[in-house]
Scaffold this active site. Structure first.
Site: not given
Ligand code: PAF
Length: 234
Positions: A25-26, A28, A31, A152, A181, A189-190
């Site tokens: 969630g949260a 941006h 995602h 990541d 991105v 972005m994070s």
């Molecule tokens: O990258 C993330 O947001 C988290 O590590 C994931 C892959 C959703 C697992 O909780």
């Protein structure tokens, strides 16, 4: 767009063989780009939002991690996600959190998760929690493809190795890497960028620029000199 809490609803025929975007969630635009990429493959897209307790260390930000379901749904709806899976903790860890933590510590992680000096060195236990929750989410959602950001990178490599090492469990599941991105100033972005002070943000941008210049160098010495010059110019 459906909001699903009960994992049994994920077996609806219209979600069969979906593209899957796991998140905490949260959300941006980073995602959003995963959802757009998944949609381009032509399958229904399921996004999970679950702040996974087992991947946070005792002094990390689990309690204050931003929970923004309304704005997350507002971002996802126009991108054409078919469903958002928002499981309660008990749906993911039916035997309780203490048992889940023990299970995550016992997972035999692929070598890339324990590579010396990378994220595992400063976040012990983190990748055990990631492997546990991602495997559990794959079991429940049963996607044909899952989309992960290259931001990541160690997590992406862990998931790729985990899936290819256990085809009986994951079948033909495809892991699709998606480009990072960035904000206009170059910062990736994070969801956690909101924690940064002005000075910390400047330092983070300096590190990103230093890595970018190092990438263009042919020799280690040149890469180190370029990185030092870039960091000193900030
Ligand atoms: O990258 C993330 O947001 C988290 O590590 C994931 C892959 C959703 C697992 O909780």
């Amino acid at each position: 767009m459906r909001i699903i809490e009960d994992p049994a609803e994920l077996q609806a025929p219209d979600l069969c063989g979906c593209g899957f975007v796991p998140t905490m969630g949260a959300l941006h635009a980073g995602h959003g780009s995963l959802v757009t990429r998944a949609r381009a493959d032509g399958r229904p897209v399921v996004v999970s939002i679950f702040v996974n307790p087992t991947q946070f260390g005792p002094n990390e930000d689990y309690a204050r991690y931003p929970r923004t379901l309304d704005s997350d749904c507002a971002l996802l709806e126009p991108l054409g996600a078919a469903a958002v899976f928002v499981p309660p903790v008990e749906a993911i860890y039916p035997n309780g959190l203490a048992a889940a933590r023990i299970e995550s510590e016992a997972i035999a992680l692929p070598a890339v998760a324990t590579a010396p000096g990378l994220e595992d060195a400063c976040r012990p236990g983190h990748f055990g929690g990631v492997a546990l929750v991602v495997g559990r989410l794959f079991d429940l959602v049963r996607p044909s493809a899952a989309y992960f950001g290259e931001k990541d990178f160690q997590q992406l490599r862990l998931v790729q190795d985990m899936v290819s090492a256990d085809r009986p469990r994951y079948g033909e599941l495809r892991i699709v890497p998606c480009p990072t991105v960035r904000e206009g100033d170059g910062l990736a972005m994070s969801s956690r960028n909101r924690y940064l002070s002005g000075d910390e943000r400047t330092a983070a941008i300096a590190l990103a620029r230093a890595l970018q210049v190092a990438h263009s160098a042919q020799r280690v010495e040149t890469a180190e000199r370029l990185m030092r010059e870039t960091l000193e110019s900030f």
